[in-house]
Write an enzyme that holds these catalytic residues in place. Structure first.
Site, mmCIF file in Angstrom:
data_model
loop_
_atom_site.group_PDB
_atom_site.id
_atom_site.type_symbol
_atom_site.label_atom_id
_atom_site.label_comp_id
_atom_site.label_asym_id
_atom_site.label_seq_id
_atom_site.Cartn_x
_atom_site.Cartn_y
_atom_site.Cartn_z
ATOM 1 N N ARG A 1 38.986 37.479 36.814
ATOM 2 C CA ARG A 1 38.532 38.852 36.567
ATOM 3 C C ARG A 1 39.587 39.762 35.975
ATOM 4 O O ARG A 1 39.348 40.474 35.021
ATOM 5 C CB ARG A 1 38.084 39.514 37.869
ATOM 6 C CG ARG A 1 36.660 39.316 38.215
ATOM 7 C CD ARG A 1 36.528 39.361 39.701
ATOM 8 N NE ARG A 1 37.314 38.294 40.278
ATOM 9 C CZ ARG A 1 36.870 37.056 40.416
ATOM 10 N NH1 ARG A 1 35.661 36.750 40.107
ATOM 11 N NH2 ARG A 1 37.648 36.099 40.895
ATOM 12 N N THR A 2 40.766 39.764 36.600
ATOM 13 C CA THR A 2 41.746 40.760 36.192
ATOM 14 C C THR A 2 42.144 40.532 34.740
ATOM 15 O O THR A 2 42.132 41.449 33.922
ATOM 16 C CB THR A 2 42.972 40.733 37.136
ATOM 17 O OG1 THR A 2 42.489 40.842 38.477
ATOM 18 C CG2 THR A 2 43.910 41.871 36.852
ATOM 19 N N LYS B 1 60.560 26.253 30.367
ATOM 20 C CA LYS B 1 61.892 25.791 29.952
ATOM 21 C C LYS B 1 62.997 26.493 30.734
ATOM 22 O O LYS B 1 64.167 26.240 30.522
ATOM 23 C CB LYS B 1 62.102 26.069 28.463
ATOM 24 C CG LYS B 1 61.115 25.389 27.553
ATOM 25 C CD LYS B 1 61.500 25.667 26.107
ATOM 26 C CE LYS B 1 60.391 25.312 25.137
ATOM 27 N NZ LYS B 1 60.599 25.929 23.832
ATOM 28 N N ARG C 1 51.007 39.576 35.978
ATOM 29 C CA ARG C 1 50.723 39.035 37.321
ATOM 30 C C ARG C 1 51.781 37.986 37.628
ATOM 31 O O ARG C 1 52.019 37.090 36.813
ATOM 32 C CB ARG C 1 49.326 38.411 37.383
ATOM 33 C CG ARG C 1 49.105 37.664 38.698
ATOM 34 C CD ARG C 1 47.680 37.278 38.938
ATOM 35 N NE ARG C 1 46.854 38.435 39.224
ATOM 36 C CZ ARG C 1 45.595 38.361 39.629
ATOM 37 N NH1 ARG C 1 45.029 37.198 39.803
ATOM 38 N NH2 ARG C 1 44.902 39.463 39.852
ATOM 39 N N HIS D 1 48.359 45.431 44.246
ATOM 40 C CA HIS D 1 47.440 45.181 43.134
ATOM 41 C C HIS D 1 46.794 46.541 42.826
ATOM 42 O O HIS D 1 45.628 46.774 43.136
ATOM 43 C CB HIS D 1 46.408 44.142 43.570
ATOM 44 C CG HIS D 1 45.593 43.551 42.459
ATOM 45 N ND1 HIS D 1 45.557 44.076 41.182
ATOM 46 C CD2 HIS D 1 44.757 42.476 42.439
ATOM 47 C CE1 HIS D 1 44.743 43.329 40.440
ATOM 48 N NE2 HIS D 1 44.247 42.364 41.180
#
Ligand code: NCD
Length: 306
Positions: free
Chosen positions: A55-56, A84, A105, A133
């Site tokens: 969703r986000t 890496k 995120r 959040h």
């Protein structure tokens, strides 16, 4: 009020007047979800998602597209230079050359704050570990405001994993800007984080409990969350606790007629599918409210709207 260029790292960086302004702009965005707009034409957003998301990430993508902008994204560390060994600061310093805003995120709690400190462009925290959040909290407030016409005066229960659930932390902070009564409902071992409890208790009445039936008749909003399996240090503990709460039609029997059930999603089994058909369930509508809230945030932070 000037939002242009500001980061959104913690909901605590915003006061009530600013939060209310964001919710007003969200309302203005509603018609644009059908017709689109070129308000953010030429703007590019970067999604850097180093933890799973549906969703986000997609709602930020849809939001910028609806406003006429475009996006690029890193959604798997595995296929980016991060694999890496590139560190977050370097990744941010590179990405900010390509885009106007970064949505991040990350599994570490301080990640968004660190990114915001090094970046010249705005950083929006789309979930920082078990911490916060903030954009979810804003869309949660918008959902409540749209469904009730107000936030002040409501009794709101936040249920589930209040220890590891970042949405619950941001939402508790956000609701404490309003005249609310908060019920924190969780198993003993997943009680609301001490720092959040201490902070919000200064502004609003808070009741901690384990008991769902007892609070159901008193509340206007039931905000359900999943147990954050991936954040349990010991999976055995998760296995023991995972079925603690399951909201079904029967659980809602003594609820106020217009009580609403919300959930940030994804749902695992804490709300039975039979609840979806009840007039109380708002968690799918909440997704749409999320789109318009994120459209509002992008247009404010990118300076298209004051
Ligand atoms: C939440 C999250 O990522 O914290 N998801 C979301 O953004 N709606 C909730 C969760 O994962 O339980």
């Amino acid at each position: 009020m000037d939002f242009e260029g500001r980061d959104i790292v913690s909901i605590r960086d915003y006061n009530r007047v600013e939060v209310e302004h964001i919710l007003e702009i969200a309302e203005l965005m509603e018609p644009l979800t059908k017709s689109s707009s070129d308000m953010l034409k030429g703007k590019i957003l970067a999604n850097i998602f180093l933890e799973p998301s549906t969703r986000t990430r997609l709602s930020f993508e849809a939001a910028i597209l609806r406003l006429g902008g475009s996006y690029i994204s890193i959604s798997e560390a595995r296929v980016s230079a991060i694999e890496k060994g590139e560190n977050l600061v370097d990744t941010i310093r590179v990405m900010e050359n390509y885009v106007d805003i970064i949505i991040l995120r990350h599994s570490l709690e301080g990640a968004a704050r660190l990114a915001a400190e090094v970046a010249y462009i705005p950083i929006i925290n789309a979930g920082s570990g078990a911490g916060e959040h903030p954009t979810q909290a804003l869309l949660d407030l918008y959902t409540i405001k749209k469904e009730y016409g107000k936030i002040d005066g409501l009794n709101i229960a936040i249920l589930g994993d209040l220890k590891y659930g970042r949405t619950t932390h941001s939402l508790a902070y956000a609701l404490s800007l309003f005249k609310t009564t908060l019920y924190f409902v969780s198993p003993e071992s997943l009680k609301m984080r001490g720092e959040v409890l201490e902070d919000v208790s200064k502004r609003v009445k808070v009741i901690e409990t384990k008991d769902v039936p007892e609070i159901i008749p008193k509340i206007d909003v039931l905000y359900v969350t999943r147990m954050q399996k991936e954040r349990f240090p010991d999976l055995e503990v998760y296995e023991k606790i995972k079925g603690t709460y399951r909201i079904n039609r029967n659980s809602l029997r003594n609820a106020k007629r217009n009580m609403i059930v919300m959930h940030p999603l994804p749902r695992i089994d804490e709300i039975a599918p039979e609840v979806d058909q009840t007039p109380n369930s708002k968690y799918f509508k909440q997704v749409w409210y999320g789109l318009v809230t994120r459209m509002a945030l992008l247009s404010l932070v990118l300076g298209a709207i004051k």
